[in-house]
Design a protein around this motif. Structure first.
Motif, mmCIF file in Angstrom:
data_model
loop_
_atom_site.group_PDB
_atom_site.id
_atom_site.type_symbol
_atom_site.label_atom_id
_atom_site.label_comp_id
_atom_site.label_asym_id
_atom_site.label_seq_id
_atom_site.Cartn_x
_atom_site.Cartn_y
_atom_site.Cartn_z
ATOM 1 N N TRP A 186 61.854 -48.190 -31.768
ATOM 2 C CA TRP A 186 62.431 -47.609 -30.556
ATOM 3 C C TRP A 186 62.302 -48.603 -29.407
ATOM 4 O O TRP A 186 61.216 -49.099 -29.116
ATOM 5 C CB TRP A 186 61.752 -46.301 -30.184
ATOM 6 N N SER A 187 63.415 -48.879 -28.750
ATOM 7 C CA SER A 187 63.429 -49.759 -27.588
ATOM 8 C C SER A 187 63.496 -48.919 -26.319
ATOM 9 O O SER A 187 64.451 -48.162 -26.126
ATOM 10 C CB SER A 187 64.638 -50.701 -27.655
ATOM 11 N N HIS A 188 62.498 -49.060 -25.477
ATOM 12 C CA HIS A 188 62.508 -48.358 -24.189
ATOM 13 C C HIS A 188 63.594 -48.930 -23.279
ATOM 14 O O HIS A 188 64.256 -48.186 -22.567
ATOM 15 C CB HIS A 188 61.151 -48.468 -23.493
ATOM 16 N N LEU A 189 63.768 -50.247 -23.311
ATOM 17 C CA LEU A 189 64.745 -50.884 -22.432
ATOM 18 C C LEU A 189 66.180 -50.516 -22.801
ATOM 19 O O LEU A 189 67.032 -50.372 -21.925
ATOM 20 C CB LEU A 189 64.590 -52.405 -22.459
ATOM 21 N N GLY A 233 66.944 -47.824 -24.812
ATOM 22 C CA GLY A 233 67.057 -46.385 -24.957
ATOM 23 C C GLY A 233 67.566 -45.939 -26.314
ATOM 24 O O GLY A 233 68.203 -44.890 -26.430
ATOM 25 N N GLU A 280 67.129 -46.902 -30.959
ATOM 26 C CA GLU A 280 66.496 -47.678 -32.011
ATOM 27 C C GLU A 280 67.203 -49.025 -32.159
ATOM 28 O O GLU A 280 68.426 -49.104 -32.004
ATOM 29 C CB GLU A 280 66.557 -46.925 -33.344
ATOM 30 N N TRP A 301 64.985 -56.607 -29.665
ATOM 31 C CA TRP A 301 63.559 -56.332 -29.818
ATOM 32 C C TRP A 301 62.721 -57.520 -29.342
ATOM 33 O O TRP A 301 61.691 -57.347 -28.710
ATOM 34 C CB TRP A 301 63.226 -55.957 -31.255
ATOM 35 N N GLU A 320 62.567 -57.227 -25.653
ATOM 36 C CA GLU A 320 61.644 -56.173 -25.225
ATOM 37 C C GLU A 320 60.195 -56.618 -25.383
ATOM 38 O O GLU A 320 59.368 -56.358 -24.516
ATOM 39 C CB GLU A 320 61.879 -54.871 -25.999
ATOM 40 N N GLU A 338 57.548 -56.812 -22.430
ATOM 41 C CA GLU A 338 56.293 -56.060 -22.585
ATOM 42 C C GLU A 338 55.087 -56.978 -22.384
ATOM 43 O O GLU A 338 54.123 -56.617 -21.706
ATOM 44 C CB GLU A 338 56.256 -55.422 -23.974
ATOM 45 N N LEU A 390 60.872 -51.745 -17.104
ATOM 46 C CA LEU A 390 59.959 -51.267 -18.150
ATOM 47 C C LEU A 390 58.721 -50.629 -17.545
ATOM 48 O O LEU A 390 58.232 -49.620 -18.031
ATOM 49 C CB LEU A 390 59.594 -52.410 -19.107
ATOM 50 N N ILE A 433 59.701 -47.153 -16.530
ATOM 51 C CA ILE A 433 59.872 -46.310 -17.718
ATOM 52 C C ILE A 433 58.510 -45.860 -18.236
ATOM 53 O O ILE A 433 58.312 -44.691 -18.557
ATOM 54 C CB ILE A 433 60.661 -47.069 -18.810
ATOM 55 N N LYS A 434 57.576 -46.791 -18.303
ATOM 56 C CA LYS A 434 56.252 -46.483 -18.856
ATOM 57 C C LYS A 434 55.425 -45.587 -17.929
ATOM 58 O O LYS A 434 54.637 -44.783 -18.393
ATOM 59 C CB LYS A 434 55.499 -47.765 -19.184
#
Length: 79
Positions: free
Chosen positions: A3-6, A8, A10, A18, A21, A25, A72, A75-76
């Motif tokens: 899952w990629s938060h950036l 939104g 998979e 990835w 990301e 991160e 990010l 989001i976190k």
């Protein structure tokens, strides 16, 4: 698949998305002073590696990374 938060969604764990990301991160996890050194380099540094990401990829890449780092972080913190 991860899952990629950036993004939104998979993404494949071996994709450029990835890798991006993971880079963002990692930079977010650093103390601000170290992050700034990696992004902007050491002022007056003669060698390219000491010039940070800015010296290698340029100012536009650093500006884009800073936007993604802040995104990010937001989001976190919203959890």
């Amino acid at each position: 698949v991860v899952w990629s938060h950036l993004f939104g969604r998979e993404v494949l764990s071996d994709s450029g998305e990835w890798r991006h990301e993971c880079e963002v991160e990692y930079l977010l996890s650093l103390p601000e002073a170290k992050r700034a050194e990696i992004l902007d380099g050491v002022p007056g540094a003669p060698d390219r590696e000491s010039q940070g990401i800015r010296g290698i990829r340029g100012a536009a890449a650093v500006a884009a990374l800073k936007v993604q780092i802040e995104r990010l972080r937001l989001i976190k913190t919203k959890g």
